[in-house]
Design an enzyme around this catalytic site. Sequence first.
Site, mmCIF file in Angstrom:
data_model
loop_
_atom_site.group_PDB
_atom_site.id
_atom_site.type_symbol
_atom_site.label_atom_id
_atom_site.label_comp_id
_atom_site.label_asym_id
_atom_site.label_seq_id
_atom_site.Cartn_x
_atom_site.Cartn_y
_atom_site.Cartn_z
ATOM 1 N N LYS A 202 0.857 -1.178 0.000
ATOM 2 C CA LYS A 202 0.000 0.000 0.000
ATOM 3 C C LYS A 202 0.898 1.233 0.000
ATOM 4 O O LYS A 202 1.674 1.460 0.924
ATOM 5 C CB LYS A 202 -0.924 0.017 1.221
ATOM 6 N N LYS A 257 -2.151 -1.549 -3.698
ATOM 7 C CA LYS A 257 -2.999 -0.356 -3.668
ATOM 8 C C LYS A 257 -2.129 0.880 -3.753
ATOM 9 O O LYS A 257 -1.168 0.989 -2.991
ATOM 10 C CB LYS A 257 -3.832 -0.346 -2.372
#
Length: 333
Positions: A202, A257
């Site tokens: 992320k 992400k």
Amino acid sequence: MTPYAPFPMGRPRRLRRDEFTRNLVREHALSVNDLIYPVFVLDGQQRREAVASMPGVERLSLDLLLPVAEECVKLGIPAMALFPVIDPSLKSLDGKEAYNPEGLVPRVVRELKARFPELGIMTDVALDPYTSHGQDGVLDPTGYILNDETVEILERQALTQAQAGVDIVAPSDMMDGRIGAIRSVLEANRLVHTRIMAYSAKYASAFYGPFRDAVGSSANLGKSNKKVYQMDPGNTDEALREVALDIAEGADMVMVKPGMPYLDVVRRVKDEFRVPTFAYQVSGEYAMLKAAAQNGWLDHDAVMMESLLGFKRAGADGVLTYFAISAARLLHT
């Protein structure tokens, strides 16, 4: 490498001549089974709030979320991901509301699983919706996010969600060691079927802005950032290390992400580990496509489907996307 016949004996366009041939030789395809639908839920009844920076996306109270869940089931969307909008009065420095067994998320999970047992429910394990400062963890006196103290709270949050009956807990906080800690507490409580989808890679991305508006953490975060725990956008080798650690600690699935700006990372993760790999088409990506389509600059449905196919081509087994219902409807036509 395969020796290809040179032109004119080899004519690649032969395989593009008509639709049935293109369908026969297509290498990658998108299906409804690839979609996870992120939704924003808030307390109360008959509450519907539009998210200005995400056209078509709304914050919904549970009673209004139930018809959405029903449509997901009818369309065959496998899972819905819950993101809570917490009342500011319940936010605190340590985000302790995150592990309240009678809090918003556990109540919503129990009701959804009672009504729609066949629909997979995924919950976010992170503190930013619950903290008064908008960060994903506990702060020290200098404002630095404390790792181990935060992980202790995340354990309690994940356990509370699992005890409510959620199918998948998805730690998105990026604290070191949190996957192992959560897996251990789930095992200790005999919650052996609870899956973990780790937000393993992320990034500290500028594409999250509309999401923070949606959950109400943007104003609390202010001019602060999350660069001391989310990943540097310039790094890909580091992503492989993070994924390896999470798999070793007990993650069942991993995630990259944001999505489209990081498809190279998705490809590297899938090639290296061959584990279930997911990507999140985040709020900023959604907002860009929506805005361009609303201005008439892009064909909405065409770019929506092409963008989702791009995730599959890059190696993703599934995609979290705010387009899930719209895409599923098209896939059924």
